[in-house]
Enzyme design. Structure first.
Site, PDB file in Angstrom:
ATOM      1  N   ARG A  18     -21.258  24.309   9.367  1.00 56.70           N
ATOM      2  CA  ARG A  18     -21.460  25.458   8.908  1.00 56.70           C
ATOM      3  C   ARG A  18     -22.817  25.886   8.497  1.00 56.70           C
ATOM      4  NH1 ARG A  18     -17.473  25.656   4.478  1.00 56.70           N
ATOM      5  NH2 ARG A  18     -18.263  23.567   4.422  1.00 56.70           N
ATOM      6  N   ASN A  36     -14.425  26.609   7.432  1.00 58.18           N
ATOM      7  CA  ASN A  36     -13.445  25.674   7.998  1.00 58.18           C
ATOM      8  C   ASN A  36     -12.066  25.968   7.915  1.00 58.18           C
ATOM      9  OD1 ASN A  36     -15.495  23.636   8.442  1.00 58.18           O
ATOM     10  ND2 ASN A  36     -15.100  22.823   6.280  1.00 58.18           N
TER      11      ASN A  36
END
Length: 88
Positions: A18, A36
């Site tokens: 990320r 996530n």
């Protein structure tokens, strides 16, 4: 602006995926978010020029060094005007 949702599977959690996505997106002038998912995938919603979204998709298929990307599914979303890039 064009907006897309990417669902990325493989070894993509716990490998700075990320954070790497955020860095790439900001460098490309793409806004959005990455988070996530409970099933181990990463969801990326990105808004920017079509060429920038294509470049981001290319990076998503590689990911950071520790990632092992299995699949990237892309779906178009209605055009949006997002600002910045956050990690959820």
């Amino acid at each position: 602006m064009p907006t897309a949702r990417f669902l990325v599977s493989g070894r993509v959690q716990g490998v700075c995926y990320r954070a790497g996505t955020r860095e790439q997106a900001l460098g490309l002038g793409v806004a959005g978010c990455a988070k996530n998912l409970p099933d181990g995938r990463v969801e990326v919603v990105a808004c920017g020029a079509a060429e920038a979204l294509d470049a981001l998709e290319h990076w998503l298929r590689q990911g950071p060094p520790g990632a092992r990307v299995a699949t990237v599914d892309r779906a178009a979303l209605p055009d949006q005007s997002l600002h910045g890039f956050r990690i959820d």
